[in-house]
Write an enzyme that holds these catalytic residues in place. Structure first.
Site, PDB file in Angstrom:
ATOM      1  N   ASP A 167       0.853  -1.205   0.000  1.00 10.62           N
ATOM      2  CA  ASP A 167       0.000   0.000   0.000  1.00 10.62           C
ATOM      3  C   ASP A 167       0.884   1.249   0.000  1.00 10.62           C
ATOM      4  OD1 ASP A 167      -2.029   1.821   0.276  1.00 10.62           O
ATOM      5  OD2 ASP A 167      -2.848   0.967   2.126  1.00 10.62           O
ATOM      6  N   HIS A 200     -10.046  -1.061  -7.002  1.00 10.68           N
ATOM      7  CA  HIS A 200      -9.674   0.089  -6.185  1.00 10.68           C
ATOM      8  C   HIS A 200      -8.789   1.066  -6.959  1.00 10.68           C
ATOM      9  CE1 HIS A 200      -8.961   2.239  -2.482  1.00 10.68           C
ATOM     10  NE2 HIS A 200      -7.659   2.093  -2.596  1.00 10.68           N
TER      11      HIS A 200
HETATM   12  C1  HEM Z   1      -4.006   2.599  -4.169  1.00  9.32           C
HETATM   13  C2  HEM Z   1      -5.236   0.002  -0.268  1.00  9.32           C
HETATM   14  C3  HEM Z   1      -8.513   3.368   0.944  1.00  9.32           C
HETATM   15  C4  HEM Z   1      -6.858   6.171  -2.627  1.00  9.32           C
HETATM   16  C5  HEM Z   1      -4.084   1.597  -3.248  1.00  9.32           C
HETATM   17  C6  HEM Z   1      -3.376   0.338  -3.327  1.00  9.32           C
HETATM   18  C7  HEM Z   1      -3.712  -0.380  -2.224  1.00  9.32           C
HETATM   19  C8  HEM Z   1      -4.650   0.404  -1.455  1.00  9.32           C
HETATM   20  C9  HEM Z   1      -3.204  -1.758  -1.846  1.00  9.32           C
HETATM   21  C10 HEM Z   1      -2.430  -0.079  -4.472  1.00  9.32           C
HETATM   22  C11 HEM Z   1      -1.006   0.328  -4.269  1.00  9.32           C
HETATM   23  C12 HEM Z   1      -0.750   1.804  -4.169  1.00  9.32           C
HETATM   24  O1  HEM Z   1      -0.546   2.502  -5.162  1.00  9.32           O
HETATM   25  O2  HEM Z   1      -0.771   2.288  -3.055  1.00  9.32           O
HETATM   26  C13 HEM Z   1      -6.230   0.704   0.396  1.00  9.32           C
HETATM   27  C14 HEM Z   1      -6.935   0.207   1.557  1.00  9.32           C
HETATM   28  C15 HEM Z   1      -7.853   1.160   1.893  1.00  9.32           C
HETATM   29  C16 HEM Z   1      -7.728   2.244   0.941  1.00  9.32           C
HETATM   30  C17 HEM Z   1      -6.655  -1.121   2.266  1.00  9.32           C
HETATM   31  C18 HEM Z   1      -8.860   1.162   3.008  1.00  9.32           C
HETATM   32  C19 HEM Z   1      -9.595   0.140   3.283  1.00  9.32           C
HETATM   33  C20 HEM Z   1      -8.364   4.405   0.064  1.00  9.32           C
HETATM   34  C21 HEM Z   1      -9.158   5.607   0.079  1.00  9.32           C
HETATM   35  C22 HEM Z   1      -8.681   6.386  -0.940  1.00  9.32           C
HETATM   36  C23 HEM Z   1      -7.602   5.681  -1.582  1.00  9.32           C
HETATM   37  C24 HEM Z   1     -10.309   5.892   1.058  1.00  9.32           C
HETATM   38  C25 HEM Z   1      -9.118   7.770  -1.383  1.00  9.32           C
HETATM   39  C26 HEM Z   1     -10.130   8.435  -0.890  1.00  9.32           C
HETATM   40  C27 HEM Z   1      -5.921   5.438  -3.337  1.00  9.32           C
HETATM   41  C28 HEM Z   1      -5.177   5.957  -4.474  1.00  9.32           C
HETATM   42  C29 HEM Z   1      -4.378   4.923  -4.931  1.00  9.32           C
HETATM   43  C30 HEM Z   1      -4.634   3.796  -4.051  1.00  9.32           C
HETATM   44  C31 HEM Z   1      -5.239   7.376  -5.024  1.00  9.32           C
HETATM   45  C32 HEM Z   1      -3.399   4.967  -6.124  1.00  9.32           C
HETATM   46  C33 HEM Z   1      -4.127   4.729  -7.413  1.00  9.32           C
HETATM   47  C34 HEM Z   1      -3.146   4.718  -8.580  1.00  9.32           C
HETATM   48  O3  HEM Z   1      -2.844   5.812  -9.076  1.00  9.32           O
HETATM   49  O4  HEM Z   1      -2.681   3.639  -8.956  1.00  9.32           O
HETATM   50  N1  HEM Z   1      -4.866   1.601  -2.108  1.00  9.32           N
HETATM   51  N2  HEM Z   1      -6.723   1.922   0.057  1.00  9.32           N
HETATM   52  N3  HEM Z   1      -7.439   4.479  -0.950  1.00  9.32           N
HETATM   53  N4  HEM Z   1      -5.568   4.147  -3.110  1.00  9.32           N
HETATM   54 FE1  HEM Z   1      -6.182   3.017  -1.546  1.00  9.32          FE
END
Ligand code: HEM
Length: 346
Positions: free
Chosen positions: A149, A222
């Site tokens: 993440d 996601h």
């Molecule tokens: C990407 C997990 C909540 C925004 C990711 C990734 C994971 C992850 C594993 C892929 C790797 C990375 O680029 O970081 C989670 C988990 C969450 C959560 C476990 C809560 C249960 C959120 C929330 C938002 C968010 C609430 C925004 C309001 C993003 C963004 C990316 C991302 C902007 C990158 C997308 C990209 O450009 O590839 N998240 N996330 N995440 N997440 Fe989350």
């Protein structure tokens, strides 16, 4: 005029973090106590952190919309408003109380804990902790769902451009906004999925953390829903510092989501995509295994504004404040309109 110094919003992810959310207790003396503490935060951080420099202790303080009106005579930062709840067909992102927010990061938990104690002691009688989460780094920076993440966080100049307010709000340039949400996971349900199904939910491979090809990545993954591209083809990033947390005996397995942005509208768009879906109904698959239990939004002032906080004139109790300040959990009563346009990222 010298360039204002941002708080440590750009600091890298660490092994340990504490997230503290406070509400103000309400007295006029209390407001003065809070302002005095805000001015001393830098000194307290040095008192704790200087003794273990390799621990790289940082502290970021945020101020909620209602608290801003209570604490300061100056107008609110342009995009500061209470967190707006989001309700989709199946899932809900609640708005919960929060006047002050503290994000402590270090390589060691003891540094975060010691500073958390100092700050909370100083706020006694003026503000109470309503939410406290101790986050830890898991293997390979993996979250509770087992995926790496934070990979796509912006780096270098792009990092600052994504989070620091610029000419769009000159009085608060160098500041930022932060949105937080505490999620609890149904790990039994998640772990009943095959690894391939989990990868389709996230949009990346689990072991090697590589993004899935566009023709494989589903519309409700996601990653797909959180990639925000405007009509000019410009992608808008935020900086995330999520941490896992939990209590094994209580069966509590969580992710503390924390996102910094120069425009909170970008994070609000992501939440809309996740909870309502894009198109509506096609919500983020991780929400079937992740429940949001808190939701708050804060302005992050520059160090200069924090240092000057003690000198600000109090707003007397009973003074009329904007109408949206009647309830912390109000979600759609803010007088502030969403931004017409996303920042140009420059
Ligand atoms: C990407 C997990 C909540 C925004 C990711 C990734 C994971 C992850 C594993 C892929 C790797 C990375 O680029 O970081 C989670 C988990 C969450 C959560 C476990 C809560 C249960 C959120 C929330 C938002 C968010 C609430 C925004 C309001 C993003 C963004 C990316 C991302 C902007 C990158 C997308 C990209 O450009 O590839 N998240 N996330 N995440 N997440 Fe989350």
């Amino acid at each position: 005029m010298p360039t204002p110094t941002p708080q440590a919003v750009l600091a890298p992810l660490t092994e340990a973090a504490i997230f503290l959310t406070y509400t103000l207790d309400g007295s006029e003396d209390g407001a003065a106590t809070v302002r005095a503490l805000l001015a001393d935060v830098g000194g307290l951080r040095r008192s704790v952190g200087f003794r273990i420099p390799e621990g790289e202790l940082t502290c970021v303080v945020g101020i909620g919309a209602h608290a801003w009106d209570r604490l300061f005579a100056a107008p609110r930062p342009a995009l500061l408003h209470p967190f707006r709840e989001v309700t989709g067909a199946r899932h809900h992102a609640p708005a919960t109380p929060g006047d002050l927010f503290v994000h402590l990061r270090a390589h060691r938990m003891d540094l975060c804990f010691e500073l958390a104690q100092h700050l909370t002691d100083r706020l006694a009688g003026a503000a109470s902790v309503v939410d406290e989460v101790h986050g830890f780094r898991s293997f390979d920076q993996r979250d509770m769902l087992g995926f790496v993440d934070g990979t796509e966080n912006p780096e270098g100049d792009e990092r600052a451009a994504a989070v620091l307010i610029g000419a769009e709000d000159p009085s608060y340039a160098g500041g930022s906004y932060v949105v937080t949400q505490k999620y609890l996971h149904d790990l039994t349900g998640w772990n009943a999925l095959s690894v391939e199904e989990q990868e389709l939910a996230i949009g990346r491979t689990k072991l090697s953390d590589v993004e899935l090809p566009d023709d494989v990545k589903p519309s409700n993954s996601h990653v797909t829903l959180n990639t925000i591209v405007d009509e000019d083809g410009v992608e808008h990033d935020i900086v995330r510092d999520n941490m896992p947390f939990g209590r094994v005996g209580a069966g509590e397995f969580g992710t503390y989501f924390i996102g910094y942005a120069r425009d909170p509208g970008i994070i609000e768009q992501m939440l809309e995509n996740m909870f309502v879906g894009k198109p509506p109904g096609d919500h983020d698959r991780i929400l079937d295994f992740s429940t949001a239990v808190t939701g708050t939004l804060f302005f992050v002032p520059t160090v200069d504004l924090l240092d000057a906080a003690a000198d600000d004139e109090p707003v007397p109790v009973g003074t009329a404040v904007p109408s949206d300040s009647s309830s912390d959990s109000s979600s759609d009563s803010s007088p502030d309109s969403p931004p017409d346009a996303l920042p140009d990222g420059s």
